[in-house]
Design a protein around this motif. Sequence first.
Motif, PDB file in Angstrom:
ATOM      1  N   LEU A 200       0.828  -1.212   0.000  1.00  0.00           N
ATOM      2  CA  LEU A 200       0.000   0.000   0.000  1.00  0.00           C
ATOM      3  C   LEU A 200       0.859   1.257   0.000  1.00  0.00           C
ATOM      4  CD1 LEU A 200      -2.806  -1.140   2.477  1.00  0.00           C
ATOM      5  CD2 LEU A 200      -2.987  -0.875  -0.008  1.00  0.00           C
ATOM      6  N   ILE A 201       1.975   1.236   0.742  1.00  0.00           N
ATOM      7  CA  ILE A 201       2.862   2.402   0.762  1.00  0.00           C
ATOM      8  C   ILE A 201       3.476   2.634  -0.613  1.00  0.00           C
ATOM      9  CG2 ILE A 201       5.066   3.282   1.643  1.00  0.00           C
ATOM     10  CD1 ILE A 201       4.367   2.035   4.352  1.00  0.00           C
TER      11      ILE A 201
ATOM     12  N   GLN B 145      11.827 -11.424  -8.012  1.00  0.00           N
ATOM     13  CA  GLN B 145      11.647 -11.946  -9.374  1.00  0.00           C
ATOM     14  C   GLN B 145      10.393 -11.399 -10.048  1.00  0.00           C
ATOM     15  OE1 GLN B 145      11.422 -16.218  -9.562  1.00  0.00           O
ATOM     16  NE2 GLN B 145      11.391 -16.270 -11.794  1.00  0.00           N
ATOM     17  N   LYS B 146       9.273 -11.359  -9.322  1.00  0.00           N
ATOM     18  CA  LYS B 146       7.996 -11.011  -9.968  1.00  0.00           C
ATOM     19  C   LYS B 146       7.213  -9.903  -9.281  1.00  0.00           C
ATOM     20  CE  LYS B 146       5.569 -14.768  -7.552  1.00  0.00           C
ATOM     21  NZ  LYS B 146       4.743 -15.984  -7.698  1.00  0.00           N
ATOM     22  N   GLY B 147       7.814  -9.262  -8.257  1.00  0.00           N
ATOM     23  CA  GLY B 147       7.121  -8.185  -7.561  1.00  0.00           C
ATOM     24  C   GLY B 147       6.331  -8.692  -6.362  1.00  0.00           C
ATOM     25  N   LEU B 148       5.830  -7.759  -5.589  1.00  0.00           N
ATOM     26  CA  LEU B 148       5.045  -8.060  -4.388  1.00  0.00           C
ATOM     27  C   LEU B 148       3.566  -7.860  -4.709  1.00  0.00           C
ATOM     28  CD1 LEU B 148       4.916  -8.709  -1.349  1.00  0.00           C
ATOM     29  CD2 LEU B 148       5.255  -6.262  -0.909  1.00  0.00           C
ATOM     30  N   THR B 149       2.770  -8.891  -4.470  1.00  0.00           N
ATOM     31  CA  THR B 149       1.355  -8.859  -4.838  1.00  0.00           C
ATOM     32  C   THR B 149       0.465  -8.866  -3.604  1.00  0.00           C
ATOM     33  OG1 THR B 149       1.726  -9.987  -6.945  1.00  0.00           O
ATOM     34  CG2 THR B 149      -0.494 -10.132  -6.022  1.00  0.00           C
ATOM     35  N   LEU B 150      -0.516  -7.968  -3.609  1.00  0.00           N
ATOM     36  CA  LEU B 150      -1.525  -7.923  -2.564  1.00  0.00           C
ATOM     37  C   LEU B 150      -2.887  -8.112  -3.213  1.00  0.00           C
ATOM     38  CD1 LEU B 150      -2.322  -7.409   0.417  1.00  0.00           C
ATOM     39  CD2 LEU B 150      -2.552  -4.986  -0.190  1.00  0.00           C
ATOM     40  N   ARG B 151      -3.585  -9.180  -2.832  1.00  0.00           N
ATOM     41  CA  ARG B 151      -4.918  -9.461  -3.354  1.00  0.00           C
ATOM     42  C   ARG B 151      -5.954  -8.883  -2.390  1.00  0.00           C
ATOM     43  NH1 ARG B 151      -4.115 -12.495  -7.590  1.00  0.00           N
ATOM     44  NH2 ARG B 151      -2.259 -13.829  -7.720  1.00  0.00           N
TER      45      ARG B 151
ATOM     46  N   PHE C 259      -3.030  -5.642  -6.444  1.00  0.00           N
ATOM     47  CA  PHE C 259      -1.919  -4.721  -6.664  1.00  0.00           C
ATOM     48  C   PHE C 259      -0.623  -5.524  -6.717  1.00  0.00           C
ATOM     49  CE2 PHE C 259      -4.695  -1.917  -3.846  1.00  0.00           C
ATOM     50  CZ  PHE C 259      -5.306  -1.284  -4.926  1.00  0.00           C
ATOM     51  N   THR C 260       0.207  -5.219  -7.675  1.00  0.00           N
ATOM     52  CA  THR C 260       1.554  -5.779  -7.713  1.00  0.00           C
ATOM     53  C   THR C 260       2.538  -4.624  -7.857  1.00  0.00           C
ATOM     54  OG1 THR C 260       0.820  -7.863  -8.696  1.00  0.00           O
ATOM     55  CG2 THR C 260       3.152  -7.321  -8.903  1.00  0.00           C
TER      56      THR C 260
ATOM     57  N   GLY D 160       5.770 -14.221  -2.217  1.00  0.00           N
ATOM     58  CA  GLY D 160       5.486 -13.066  -3.065  1.00  0.00           C
ATOM     59  C   GLY D 160       4.070 -12.559  -3.019  1.00  0.00           C
ATOM     60  N   GLU D 161       3.172 -13.210  -2.252  1.00  0.00           N
ATOM     61  CA  GLU D 161       1.762 -12.828  -2.272  1.00  0.00           C
ATOM     62  C   GLU D 161       1.137 -12.816  -0.880  1.00  0.00           C
ATOM     63  OE1 GLU D 161      -0.766 -14.799  -5.017  1.00  0.00           O
ATOM     64  OE2 GLU D 161       0.766 -14.995  -6.560  1.00  0.00           O
ATOM     65  N   ALA D 162       0.301 -11.805  -0.651  1.00  0.00           N
ATOM     66  CA  ALA D 162      -0.501 -11.716   0.562  1.00  0.00           C
ATOM     67  C   ALA D 162      -1.909 -11.303   0.160  1.00  0.00           C
ATOM     68  CB  ALA D 162       0.096 -10.705   1.538  1.00  0.00           C
TER      69      ALA D 162
END
Length: 354
Positions: free
Chosen positions: A18-19, A41-47, A55-56, A139-141
């Motif tokens: 979010l920041i 490798q692929k970014g940080l993803t928030l579902r 958001f990635t 990588g995902e939350a």
Amino acid sequence: MKAAIYGAGAMGSALGTLIVKSGGAVDLYARNEKHVAAVRQKGLTLRCEADRVTFTVNAPIFTPDELKTKREKYDVIFLMTKQRENPLIVAFLKAYLTDGGVLVTTQNGLPEQKIADILGAEKTFGGVCSFGANFIGAGEAALTSSLASAKICVGAYERGGATRYSEAAGYIRSLLKPVGDVTGGDFYRETENLAGVRYAKLTLNAAFSSISAATGMTFGEAAKYSKTKKIALGIMREVLAVAEKTGVRIDTVQGRDIAALLKKGGAPLGWLKEAFLRLAMPHFVRTHKHSVSGMLEDIKRGRKCEIDFITGAVSAEGKRAGVATPLCDKVTEIVHGVENGLYELSVKNAAFFD
């Protein structure tokens, strides 16, 4: 300004995403090397499942060992690890704060005093989060509440000099206030009554998170089942009694004076208030009705949970203040029993309160 999140698990990853999404810059630190590798490798993803958006972001992420190598110093560090290792972690992070830097603990319970004993009160802030997150995988939350309901309230443990305080508060504000543009709500709030905000959240956490950890129920299920809603109401009143005895002015929750709301009604219509509170209890947790306690997730993974820092903290403060906390004592005992294999994880554990 340089900022970091130490403990980029579910909650830390959510806040970090979010920041960064709102235009801020923050370094993330996580011990999970697979998580670190995946984010690189692929970014940080928030579902955000309630809003059906994902958001990635590209977020700089490191392991704690890499912090030692970098020797970076930060103006703000958000501490988002479990409390069990706080003495070691806080002592470690002390070397990575600038002279005017502060640590903001977003941990549940009442963590500030012990942190202040290590860092000093002037470097200790608290951040009380009203959102939840689950770790999906490397990588995902996932955010467990809606974006608009996600909020954080920040306050100083003890105000130091006016200049130091205003600079630190400004650092934190500049990072968190813009997040509201992403969530579509008032994400950030400041308070001069950190203890009151802490106890307001602890009132609900001690009730629903602990019952979830003891029974395996969601917050919504615990608020509907007649046995557990009675236990939850009793636990909340114990927390409020401890706060009152220690001189804490409880903050509002969702705009409501929960201290007045939960106070037992007098004769002759006290029974009517009790009936109303039990009927309305599902409404108290409506935005988190599908959530389960993070402590429950720890237990399922075979880890020790933080019950000693939730209901255990209430019991400890109650003992110091001379306030009896039998329900908090009991739920702490039950959760430890589940952890240690003495009890099954079942709604039947509610019978132990009889």
